[in-house]
Design a protein around this motif. Structure first.
Motif, PDB file in Angstrom:
ATOM      1  N   TRP A   1      32.604  12.222  26.867  1.00  0.00           N
ATOM      2  CA  TRP A   1      33.973  11.696  26.844  1.00  0.00           C
ATOM      3  C   TRP A   1      34.204  10.924  28.134  1.00  0.00           C
ATOM      4  O   TRP A   1      34.131  11.503  29.209  1.00  0.00           O
ATOM      5  N   PHE A   2      34.511   9.640  28.027  1.00  0.00           N
ATOM      6  CA  PHE A   2      34.609   8.800  29.211  1.00  0.00           C
ATOM      7  C   PHE A   2      35.880   7.968  29.188  1.00  0.00           C
ATOM      8  O   PHE A   2      36.197   7.325  28.188  1.00  0.00           O
ATOM      9  N   THR A   3      36.580   7.962  30.299  1.00  0.00           N
ATOM     10  CA  THR A   3      37.749   7.087  30.407  1.00  0.00           C
ATOM     11  C   THR A   3      37.313   5.641  30.606  1.00  0.00           C
ATOM     12  O   THR A   3      38.086   4.722  30.371  1.00  0.00           O
ATOM     13  N   SER A   4      36.065   5.434  31.002  1.00  0.00           N
ATOM     14  CA  SER A   4      35.552   4.077  31.219  1.00  0.00           C
ATOM     15  C   SER A   4      34.988   3.445  29.940  1.00  0.00           C
ATOM     16  O   SER A   4      34.662   2.259  29.941  1.00  0.00           O
ATOM     17  N   GLN A   5      34.888   4.205  28.860  1.00  0.00           N
ATOM     18  CA  GLN A   5      34.392   3.656  27.594  1.00  0.00           C
ATOM     19  C   GLN A   5      35.412   2.626  27.092  1.00  0.00           C
ATOM     20  O   GLN A   5      36.611   2.913  27.037  1.00  0.00           O
TER      21      GLN A   5
ATOM     22  N   THR B   1      41.988  10.843  14.025  1.00  0.00           N
ATOM     23  CA  THR B   1      41.496  10.823  15.405  1.00  0.00           C
ATOM     24  C   THR B   1      40.944  12.191  15.813  1.00  0.00           C
ATOM     25  O   THR B   1      40.827  12.492  16.990  1.00  0.00           O
ATOM     26  N   ASP B   2      40.591  13.001  14.849  1.00  0.00           N
ATOM     27  CA  ASP B   2      39.980  14.308  15.082  1.00  0.00           C
ATOM     28  C   ASP B   2      38.460  14.131  15.081  1.00  0.00           C
ATOM     29  O   ASP B   2      37.826  14.075  14.028  1.00  0.00           O
ATOM     30  N   ALA B   3      37.884  14.004  16.265  1.00  0.00           N
ATOM     31  CA  ALA B   3      36.447  13.728  16.388  1.00  0.00           C
ATOM     32  C   ALA B   3      35.595  14.808  15.726  1.00  0.00           C
ATOM     33  O   ALA B   3      34.582  14.501  15.099  1.00  0.00           O
ATOM     34  N   ALA B   4      35.998  16.058  15.847  1.00  0.00           N
ATOM     35  CA  ALA B   4      35.210  17.148  15.262  1.00  0.00           C
ATOM     36  C   ALA B   4      35.139  17.036  13.739  1.00  0.00           C
ATOM     37  O   ALA B   4      34.128  17.386  13.133  1.00  0.00           O
ATOM     38  N   ALA B   5      36.178  16.520  13.126  1.00  0.00           N
ATOM     39  CA  ALA B   5      36.197  16.346  11.679  1.00  0.00           C
ATOM     40  C   ALA B   5      35.495  15.068  11.245  1.00  0.00           C
ATOM     41  O   ALA B   5      34.871  15.018  10.187  1.00  0.00           O
ATOM     42  N   GLU B   6      35.577  14.027  12.044  1.00  0.00           N
ATOM     43  CA  GLU B   6      35.086  12.705  11.653  1.00  0.00           C
ATOM     44  C   GLU B   6      33.623  12.439  12.007  1.00  0.00           C
ATOM     45  O   GLU B   6      32.911  11.778  11.254  1.00  0.00           O
ATOM     46  N   LEU B   7      33.169  12.921  13.153  1.00  0.00           N
ATOM     47  CA  LEU B   7      31.828  12.563  13.628  1.00  0.00           C
ATOM     48  C   LEU B   7      30.661  13.072  12.780  1.00  0.00           C
ATOM     49  O   LEU B   7      29.657  12.371  12.662  1.00  0.00           O
ATOM     50  N   PRO B   8      30.731  14.261  12.176  1.00  0.00           N
ATOM     51  CA  PRO B   8      29.563  14.701  11.394  1.00  0.00           C
ATOM     52  C   PRO B   8      29.158  13.712  10.303  1.00  0.00           C
ATOM     53  O   PRO B   8      27.968  13.459  10.111  1.00  0.00           O
TER      54      PRO B   8
ATOM     55  N   GLY C   1      35.580   7.232  23.904  1.00  0.00           N
ATOM     56  CA  GLY C   1      36.694   7.038  24.823  1.00  0.00           C
ATOM     57  C   GLY C   1      37.557   8.291  24.842  1.00  0.00           C
ATOM     58  O   GLY C   1      38.023   8.745  23.795  1.00  0.00           O
ATOM     59  N   ALA C   2      37.770   8.854  26.011  1.00  0.00           N
ATOM     60  CA  ALA C   2      38.463  10.138  26.131  1.00  0.00           C
ATOM     61  C   ALA C   2      39.910  10.087  25.658  1.00  0.00           C
ATOM     62  O   ALA C   2      40.435  11.086  25.171  1.00  0.00           O
ATOM     63  N   THR C   3      40.558   8.951  25.769  1.00  0.00           N
ATOM     64  CA  THR C   3      41.982   8.882  25.431  1.00  0.00           C
ATOM     65  C   THR C   3      42.255   8.546  23.969  1.00  0.00           C
ATOM     66  O   THR C   3      43.395   8.624  23.537  1.00  0.00           O
ATOM     67  N   GLU C   4      41.236   8.208  23.221  1.00  0.00           N
ATOM     68  CA  GLU C   4      41.451   7.763  21.845  1.00  0.00           C
ATOM     69  C   GLU C   4      41.314   8.856  20.788  1.00  0.00           C
ATOM     70  O   GLU C   4      41.596   8.615  19.624  1.00  0.00           O
ATOM     71  N   TRP C   5      40.884  10.023  21.202  1.00  0.00           N
ATOM     72  CA  TRP C   5      40.618  11.099  20.269  1.00  0.00           C
ATOM     73  C   TRP C   5      41.438  12.324  20.607  1.00  0.00           C
ATOM     74  O   TRP C   5      41.734  12.589  21.766  1.00  0.00           O
ATOM     75  N   ASP C   6      41.774  13.112  19.579  1.00  0.00           N
ATOM     76  CA  ASP C   6      42.550  14.329  19.767  1.00  0.00           C
ATOM     77  C   ASP C   6      41.762  15.336  20.592  1.00  0.00           C
ATOM     78  O   ASP C   6      40.542  15.330  20.612  1.00  0.00           O
ATOM     79  N   MET C   7      42.477  16.210  21.247  1.00  0.00           N
ATOM     80  CA  MET C   7      41.890  17.306  21.993  1.00  0.00           C
ATOM     81  C   MET C   7      41.613  18.445  21.019  1.00  0.00           C
ATOM     82  O   MET C   7      42.237  18.512  19.986  1.00  0.00           O
ATOM     83  N   PRO C   8      40.744  19.360  21.309  1.00  0.00           N
ATOM     84  CA  PRO C   8      39.937  19.460  22.517  1.00  0.00           C
ATOM     85  C   PRO C   8      38.712  18.553  22.428  1.00  0.00           C
ATOM     86  O   PRO C   8      38.269  18.191  21.344  1.00  0.00           O
ATOM     87  N   HIS C   9      38.199  18.202  23.573  1.00  0.00           N
ATOM     88  CA  HIS C   9      37.000  17.381  23.663  1.00  0.00           C
ATOM     89  C   HIS C   9      35.784  18.291  23.793  1.00  0.00           C
ATOM     90  O   HIS C   9      35.432  18.721  24.873  1.00  0.00           O
ATOM     91  N   ARG C  10      35.166  18.562  22.687  1.00  0.00           N
ATOM     92  CA  ARG C  10      33.977  19.405  22.674  1.00  0.00           C
ATOM     93  C   ARG C  10      32.806  18.688  23.328  1.00  0.00           C
ATOM     94  O   ARG C  10      32.760  17.472  23.359  1.00  0.00           O
ATOM     95  N   ARG C  11      31.849  19.454  23.806  1.00  0.00           N
ATOM     96  CA  ARG C  11      30.638  18.895  24.425  1.00  0.00           C
ATOM     97  C   ARG C  11      29.470  18.810  23.442  1.00  0.00           C
ATOM     98  O   ARG C  11      28.532  18.059  23.667  1.00  0.00           O
ATOM     99  N   ARG C  12      29.526  19.601  22.386  1.00  0.00           N
ATOM    100  CA  ARG C  12      28.468  19.592  21.365  1.00  0.00           C
ATOM    101  C   ARG C  12      29.125  19.642  19.996  1.00  0.00           C
ATOM    102  O   ARG C  12      30.197  20.201  19.820  1.00  0.00           O
ATOM    103  N   LEU C  13      28.399  19.079  19.051  1.00  0.00           N
ATOM    104  CA  LEU C  13      28.890  19.040  17.685  1.00  0.00           C
ATOM    105  C   LEU C  13      27.722  19.309  16.753  1.00  0.00           C
ATOM    106  O   LEU C  13      26.672  18.668  16.887  1.00  0.00           O
TER     107      LEU C  13
END
Length: 146
Positions: A85-89, A36-43, A62-74
């Protein structure tokens, strides 16, 4: 359509897409990240999708499904991708958008702790153009490991 990358098998992106030309299904496919580490998984996801429908510019999560920190750029490849990052996603959904909003991928995110059999079933269901289930319905059927 199963996507493969030039990565070792243990780090290859686990992604299955609807191979059709028309977009009739609720989802375009599914992605099974290892963590659940978006920075590691998304690239690797951005790399795999890059060029299929245009340059990837934004990823909505979805903001609650991924580990912090929530970066704005990757950094992904030669370009930076903006992250939203959206709680409504909806739960279990990632939306990957292309340049100028021309197209997008709506992908089920299979939980990293799903059993291999459950993950494969979810990947196949989400990539089936005849399956009209949305992410929450498919997630409800996923069996978790251990």
């Amino acid at each position: 359509m199963t996507i493969t990358t030039n990565r070792p098998a243990q780090s290859a992106v686990r992604l299955k897409l609807d191979g059709g030309q028309t977009r009739k299904a609720a989802l375009d496919g599914a992605w099974w990240p290892r963590t659940t580490d978006a920075a590691a998984e998304l690239p690797s996801l951005v790399e795999a999708l890059g060029g299929l429908r245009g340059e990837i510019t934004h990823v909505l999560l979805g903001a609650t499904e991924w580990d912090m920190p929530h970066r704005r750029r990757l950094g992904a490849g030669s370009a930076a991708v903006r992250l939203g990052w959206f709680t409504s996603q909806p739960a279990g959904l990632v939306t990957v958008m292309t340049e100028f909003g021309r197209d997008r991928f709506d992908l089920l995110v299979v939980p990293p702790d799903a059993t291999p059999d459950a993950a494969e079933a979810a990947l196949s269901a989400a990539a089936d153009s005849g399956d009209q289930n949305r992410a929450p319905e498919i997630l409800a059927r996923i069996e978790r490991a251990g």
